[in-house]
Design a protein around this motif. Structure first.
Motif, PDB file in Angstrom:
ATOM      1  N   SER A  54      29.218  16.190 -64.034  1.00 43.80           N
ATOM      2  CA  SER A  54      27.743  15.840 -64.844  1.00 43.80           C
ATOM      3  C   SER A  54      26.809  15.538 -63.781  1.00 43.80           C
ATOM      4  O   SER A  54      25.291  14.819 -63.460  1.00 43.80           O
ATOM      5  CB  SER A  54      28.275  14.495 -66.050  1.00 43.80           C
ATOM      6  OG  SER A  54      28.817  14.599 -66.351  1.00 43.80           O
ATOM      7  N   ILE A  55      27.272  14.850 -62.398  1.00 43.08           N
ATOM      8  CA  ILE A  55      26.261  14.840 -61.590  1.00 43.08           C
ATOM      9  C   ILE A  55      25.386  15.688 -61.286  1.00 43.08           C
ATOM     10  O   ILE A  55      26.762  16.739 -60.192  1.00 43.08           O
ATOM     11  CB  ILE A  55      26.694  13.569 -60.318  1.00 43.08           C
ATOM     12  CG1 ILE A  55      27.295  12.584 -61.116  1.00 43.08           C
ATOM     13  CG2 ILE A  55      25.589  13.286 -59.506  1.00 43.08           C
ATOM     14  CD1 ILE A  55      28.573  11.625 -60.113  1.00 43.08           C
ATOM     15  N   LEU A  56      24.577  15.507 -60.352  1.00 46.05           N
ATOM     16  CA  LEU A  56      23.520  17.200 -60.687  1.00 46.05           C
ATOM     17  C   LEU A  56      22.659  17.205 -59.995  1.00 46.05           C
ATOM     18  O   LEU A  56      21.916  17.790 -59.169  1.00 46.05           O
ATOM     19  CB  LEU A  56      22.436  17.573 -62.294  1.00 46.05           C
ATOM     20  CG  LEU A  56      23.775  18.110 -63.194  1.00 46.05           C
ATOM     21  CD1 LEU A  56      22.840  18.738 -63.979  1.00 46.05           C
ATOM     22  CD2 LEU A  56      25.008  18.681 -62.633  1.00 46.05           C
ATOM     23  N   SER A  57      23.033  15.809 -58.703  1.00 46.91           N
ATOM     24  CA  SER A  57      21.782  15.647 -57.681  1.00 46.91           C
ATOM     25  C   SER A  57      22.191  14.619 -57.017  1.00 46.91           C
ATOM     26  O   SER A  57      23.263  13.322 -56.218  1.00 46.91           O
ATOM     27  CB  SER A  57      20.744  15.245 -57.731  1.00 46.91           C
ATOM     28  OG  SER A  57      20.350  14.122 -58.212  1.00 46.91           O
ATOM     29  N   PHE A  58      22.519  14.973 -54.805  1.00 48.77           N
ATOM     30  CA  PHE A  58      23.108  13.604 -53.410  1.00 48.77           C
ATOM     31  C   PHE A  58      22.574  13.466 -54.784  1.00 48.77           C
ATOM     32  O   PHE A  58      23.243  12.072 -54.204  1.00 48.77           O
ATOM     33  CB  PHE A  58      22.493  14.401 -52.957  1.00 48.77           C
ATOM     34  CG  PHE A  58      23.414  14.177 -51.796  1.00 48.77           C
ATOM     35  CD1 PHE A  58      24.368  13.623 -51.475  1.00 48.77           C
ATOM     36  CD2 PHE A  58      22.527  12.808 -51.018  1.00 48.77           C
ATOM     37  CE1 PHE A  58      25.093  13.277 -50.485  1.00 48.77           C
ATOM     38  CE2 PHE A  58      23.791  11.337 -50.136  1.00 48.77           C
ATOM     39  CZ  PHE A  58      24.867  12.021 -49.809  1.00 48.77           C
ATOM     40  N   GLU A  59      21.434  12.320 -55.035  1.00 49.77           N
ATOM     41  CA  GLU A  59      20.222  11.653 -55.344  1.00 49.77           C
ATOM     42  C   GLU A  59      21.186  10.466 -56.188  1.00 49.77           C
ATOM     43  O   GLU A  59      21.938   9.926 -56.142  1.00 49.77           O
ATOM     44  CB  GLU A  59      19.022  11.416 -54.978  1.00 49.77           C
ATOM     45  CG  GLU A  59      18.115  12.217 -54.554  1.00 49.77           C
ATOM     46  CD  GLU A  59      18.762  13.155 -54.019  1.00 49.77           C
ATOM     47  OE1 GLU A  59      17.977  14.153 -52.481  1.00 49.77           O
ATOM     48  OE2 GLU A  59      18.767  14.180 -54.358  1.00 49.77           O
ATOM     49  N   GLU A  60      21.765  10.905 -56.809  1.00 47.20           N
ATOM     50  CA  GLU A  60      22.127  10.659 -58.010  1.00 47.20           C
ATOM     51  C   GLU A  60      23.188  10.201 -58.033  1.00 47.20           C
ATOM     52  O   GLU A  60      24.156   9.017 -57.989  1.00 47.20           O
ATOM     53  CB  GLU A  60      22.425  11.040 -59.372  1.00 47.20           C
ATOM     54  CG  GLU A  60      23.144  10.777 -60.883  1.00 47.20           C
ATOM     55  CD  GLU A  60      23.053  12.051 -61.636  1.00 47.20           C
ATOM     56  OE1 GLU A  60      23.842  11.368 -63.088  1.00 47.20           O
ATOM     57  OE2 GLU A  60      22.982  12.668 -61.559  1.00 47.20           O
ATOM     58  N   TYR A  61      24.582  11.084 -56.655  1.00 50.44           N
ATOM     59  CA  TYR A  61      25.451  10.418 -56.375  1.00 50.44           C
ATOM     60  C   TYR A  61      25.706   9.618 -56.221  1.00 50.44           C
ATOM     61  O   TYR A  61      26.708   8.520 -55.591  1.00 50.44           O
ATOM     62  CB  TYR A  61      25.691  11.689 -55.725  1.00 50.44           C
ATOM     63  CG  TYR A  61      27.576  11.917 -55.189  1.00 50.44           C
ATOM     64  CD1 TYR A  61      28.366  11.587 -55.427  1.00 50.44           C
ATOM     65  CD2 TYR A  61      27.613  11.556 -53.559  1.00 50.44           C
ATOM     66  CE1 TYR A  61      29.899  11.114 -54.584  1.00 50.44           C
ATOM     67  CE2 TYR A  61      28.821  10.862 -53.134  1.00 50.44           C
ATOM     68  CZ  TYR A  61      30.248  11.132 -53.451  1.00 50.44           C
ATOM     69  OH  TYR A  61      31.180  10.620 -52.811  1.00 50.44           O
ATOM     70  N   ASN A  62      24.174   9.763 -55.018  1.00 48.85           N
ATOM     71  CA  ASN A  62      24.272   8.235 -53.341  1.00 48.85           C
ATOM     72  C   ASN A  62      23.707   7.084 -54.350  1.00 48.85           C
ATOM     73  O   ASN A  62      23.758   6.053 -53.306  1.00 48.85           O
ATOM     74  CB  ASN A  62      23.288   9.055 -52.564  1.00 48.85           C
ATOM     75  CG  ASN A  62      23.773   8.093 -51.142  1.00 48.85           C
ATOM     76  OD1 ASN A  62      25.318   8.227 -51.019  1.00 48.85           O
ATOM     77  ND2 ASN A  62      23.197   7.960 -50.151  1.00 48.85           N
ATOM     78  N   LYS A  63      23.603   7.168 -55.650  1.00 49.11           N
ATOM     79  CA  LYS A  63      22.425   6.140 -56.226  1.00 49.11           C
ATOM     80  C   LYS A  63      23.307   4.366 -55.517  1.00 49.11           C
ATOM     81  O   LYS A  63      22.500   3.396 -55.237  1.00 49.11           O
ATOM     82  CB  LYS A  63      22.214   6.143 -57.074  1.00 49.11           C
ATOM     83  CG  LYS A  63      20.851   5.396 -58.148  1.00 49.11           C
ATOM     84  CD  LYS A  63      20.490   6.045 -59.765  1.00 49.11           C
ATOM     85  CE  LYS A  63      19.532   4.902 -60.254  1.00 49.11           C
ATOM     86  NZ  LYS A  63      20.220   3.598 -60.061  1.00 49.11           N
TER      87      LYS A  63
END
Length: 259
Positions: A54-63
């Motif tokens: 459900s994680i669709l961007s690297f920024e979301e993953y690395n938040k």
């Protein structure tokens, strides 16, 4: 080695499929050396409630990492330590914060790419893992895979060949699918000032690595030369296989670049 001033704060960042748990030996050793330590779970990793599909961007993953760094007091010198794909998280953090917040980045057999996967050449530095992972297709079977996890029967020889049996058993229980799609889509743009290059970098090579082979590590080093290169004669997971040796190198690197 002696005690290191407690104003140093190590932030430990895991690689794909792993979590903060993989640093349990290193975190203990560092704390006993008198430094502060935080091991972070990125999106969908460890005990983070997110789902890799459900994680669709690297920024979301690395938040979780990007949110953590501003909470660390100004008088603490931040040493970012990234393993494997965690190297992308370190570089992203340097694009966001630069030397203002980060004293040194230590890449352990990690993806050290100045701008992430900006070009086809960048992708070629990282080995093709298609044959050694099981894919999940969160966006549908006709779409690219959203996440991947190392095949259970290959985990021992690939990741933990030189590691104690107990650590392999622990890892096999805790590994989670990692957000492959967003990792391969990590692109870091906009740094025309060169602030990323001003952050000190140390690369620790692992000589018996079966995931990121030594020749790939050396290509990464050649493409974006760090301040210092160190080496451990072990597998892809020195936090399990050579924790005391890795601990000494981490302290050495922090001493060199934290004044």
């Amino acid at each position: 080695m002696g005690e290191v001033p407690a104003t140093r704060h190590f932030v430990l960042v895991h690689g794909i499929c792993h979590g903060a748990w993989c640093w349990y030996k290193i975190a203990s050793l560092l704390k006993n050396s008198g430094v502060k330590v935080t091991a972070v779970d990125l999106g969908g990793a460890g005990i983070n409630p997110g789902n890799a599909d459900s994680i669709l961007s690297f920024e979301e993953y690395n938040k979780p990492l990007i949110d953590l760094i501003p909470t660390i007091p100004e008088d603490e010198k931040i040493i970012l330590v990234g393993h494997s794909a965690g190297g992308l998280s370190l570089t992203h953090a340097t694009h966001v914060f630069g030397k203002r917040k980060i004293s040194v980045c230590i890449y352990i057999t990690a993806a050290m790419l100045r701008n992430g996967f900006m070009t086809d050449e960048d992708v070629q530095f990282i080995p093709d893992i298609a044959d050694v992972v099981d894919f999940n297709f969160g966006l549908g079977p006709d779409q690219p895979p959203t996440s991947a996890i190392f095949k259970p029967e290959l985990q021992r020889n690939l990741l933990y060949k030189c590691s104690p049996e107990e650590d392999f058993t622990l890892a096999s229980m805790l590994l989670r699918p990692g957000p492959l799609m967003v990792l391969l889509g990590a692109k870091f743009e906009g740094d025309n000032s060169g602030k990323v290059d001003k952050v000190n970098r140390v690369y620790i090579k692992t000589a018996k690595d079966e995931v990121l082979k030594l020749e790939n590590q050396e290509l990464l080093i050649k493409k974006w030369p760090p301040n210092e290169v160190m080496s451990i004669d072990t597998d892809h997971s020195p936090f399990f296989s050579k924790p005391n040796e890795l601990h000494k190198l981490l302290l050495k690197a922090s001493t060199m670049y934290c004044g």
